[in-house]
Design a protein around this motif. Structure first.
Motif, PDB file in Angstrom:
ATOM      1  N   SER A 191       0.844  -1.179   0.000  1.00 42.30           N
ATOM      2  CA  SER A 191       0.000   0.000   0.000  1.00 42.30           C
ATOM      3  C   SER A 191       0.890   1.243   0.000  1.00 42.30           C
ATOM      4  CB  SER A 191      -0.906   0.005   1.230  1.00 42.30           C
ATOM      5  OG  SER A 191      -1.571   1.241   1.355  1.00 42.30           O
ATOM      6  N   ASN A 192       0.488   2.261  -0.757  1.00 37.33           N
ATOM      7  CA  ASN A 192       1.276   3.488  -0.803  1.00 37.33           C
ATOM      8  C   ASN A 192       1.285   4.218   0.534  1.00 37.33           C
ATOM      9  OD1 ASN A 192       2.126   3.309  -3.486  1.00 37.33           O
ATOM     10  ND2 ASN A 192       0.232   4.217  -4.246  1.00 37.33           N
ATOM     11  N   ASN A 193       0.410   3.808   1.454  1.00 34.09           N
ATOM     12  CA  ASN A 193       0.405   4.426   2.784  1.00 34.09           C
ATOM     13  C   ASN A 193       1.709   4.167   3.538  1.00 34.09           C
ATOM     14  OD1 ASN A 193      -2.188   5.432   2.413  1.00 34.09           O
ATOM     15  ND2 ASN A 193      -3.167   3.611   3.287  1.00 34.09           N
ATOM     16  N   TRP A 194       2.407   3.093   3.170  1.00 29.78           N
ATOM     17  CA  TRP A 194       3.688   2.808   3.822  1.00 29.78           C
ATOM     18  C   TRP A 194       4.706   3.915   3.566  1.00 29.78           C
ATOM     19  CZ3 TRP A 194       4.638  -0.616   7.481  1.00 29.78           C
ATOM     20  CH2 TRP A 194       3.801  -1.721   7.606  1.00 29.78           C
ATOM     21  N   LEU A 198       4.150   6.967   3.642  1.00 30.27           N
ATOM     22  CA  LEU A 198       3.919   8.115   4.514  1.00 30.27           C
ATOM     23  C   LEU A 198       4.979   8.165   5.617  1.00 30.27           C
ATOM     24  CD1 LEU A 198       0.019   8.015   4.888  1.00 30.27           C
ATOM     25  CD2 LEU A 198       1.400   9.541   3.456  1.00 30.27           C
ATOM     26  N   THR A 226       8.102   4.781  -4.853  1.00 28.77           N
ATOM     27  CA  THR A 226       6.656   4.888  -5.035  1.00 28.77           C
ATOM     28  C   THR A 226       6.262   4.525  -6.458  1.00 28.77           C
ATOM     29  OG1 THR A 226       6.586   6.669  -3.381  1.00 28.77           O
ATOM     30  CG2 THR A 226       4.669   6.427  -4.809  1.00 28.77           C
TER      31      THR A 226
END
Length: 224
Positions: free
Chosen positions: A139-142, A144, A204
Motif C-alpha cells: 500500500s502506498n500508505n507505507w 507516509l 513509489t
C-alpha cells in the motif's frame, strides 16, 4: 597507494557488474534482449548460445574496465580530484559499454527471431482470474513513513541551520583527515533531503508499476 576507494569500488560496482552480466538469465522466459519470444524459443539452442556469448563478452569488457579503474586509483594522486574523475569516468564508460552490448544483442535477437523454432505441440493457456485480487504490491500508505522522516529532516535542518559551521567537510583522505571543504548553503545542506525525496518518489513509482504489472501467462502441455 589508496586502499579505501578500491574497497568502495569493489563493494559498489562488483555486484552491479554481476547483475549486468547475468541479466539475460534473470529476465522472464518470454523476453530475450528486449524482444518478446515464447518459452520454447527461450530454451532453444541458438538463444542459449546467445546468452552465453553475451555473458562472456560483457564479463570480459567489464572486468578489463574495472581492473584499469582499480589500477588508476591505486597509482593515482590521493590528494587531488583525480580519484573523483576516475570513478565518474569509469561509471560513464560502464554505462556506455552496457548500452552498446545490449543494443547490439537486441538487433541480433530481432534478426534471429524468424529462424527460431515454433512450438508444435498443443498447449493450453492458464489464466488466473483472481490475479488482481492478490496483494502484489505494498500500500502506498507505507511511504507516509518516509514522507514523515523527510519532513522531520527539513524542520530539523531549518531549526539548527545557524549552528551548522560555515565550512562543511566533504572529503577525507586515506588517513581520515579532511582535505576538502564546501561553503554552507541551503542547496548543499539540503542535498541529503533532496536525495531522500528522489528515492522515495522512485520507490513509489516502482510500487505503482508492480501493482499494475500484467499477469505472466505460462503455456502448459495438456498431456502432462
Amino acid at each position: 597507494m589508496t586502499i579505501m576507494p578500491v574497497i568502495i569500488m569493489i563493494f559498489v560496482f562488483v555486484p552491479t557488474i554481476v547483475l549486468m552480466v547475468g541479466m539475460p538469465y534473470l529476465t522472464r522466459e518470454t523476453i530475450s534482449f528486449g524482444v518478446t519470444i515464447s518459452a520454447v524459443q527461450f530454451h532453444s539452442e541458438p538463444l542459449r548460445q546467445m546468452r552465453e556469448s553475451y555473458a562472456k563478452i560483457s564479463a570480459t569488457l567489464h572486468t578489463i574496465l574495472f581492473i584499469l579503474c582499480i589500477l588508476c586509483l591505486i597509482y593515482g594522486d590521493e590528494h587531488s580530484k583525480q580519484q573523483s574523475w576516475i570513478i565518474v569516468t569509469y561509471s560513464l564508460a560502464m554505462v556506455v559499454i552496457s548500452l552498446v552490448i545490449n543494443i547490439s544483442y537486441h538487433f541480433k535477437m530481432k534478426s534471429l527471431l524468424p529462424m527460431l523454432p515454433i512450438a508444435q505441440e498443443p498447449s493450453i493457456m492458464a489464466v488466473d482470474t483472481g490475479f488482481r485480487k492478490r496483494n502484489i504490491g505494498l500500500s502506498n500508505n507505507w511511504f507516509l513513513i518516509h514522507v514523515l522522516i523527510i519532513i522531520v529532516s527539513i524542520v530539523t535542518v531549518l531549526l539548527n541551520y545557524d549552528q551548522i559551521p560555515d565550512q562543511i567537510p566533504i572529503h577525507y583522505n586515506s588517513s581520515w583527515n579532511v582535505d576538502r571543504y564546501a561553503d554552507k548553503s541551503y542547496s548543499f545542506v539540503f542535498m541529503t533531503t533532496i536525495i531522500q525525496v528522489f528515492i522515495t518518489l522512485l520507490f513509489t513509482f516502482e510500487n505503482w508499476s508492480i501493482r499494475r504489472v500484467k499477469q505472466q501467462v505460462q503455456p502448459t502441455d495438456p498431456n502432462r
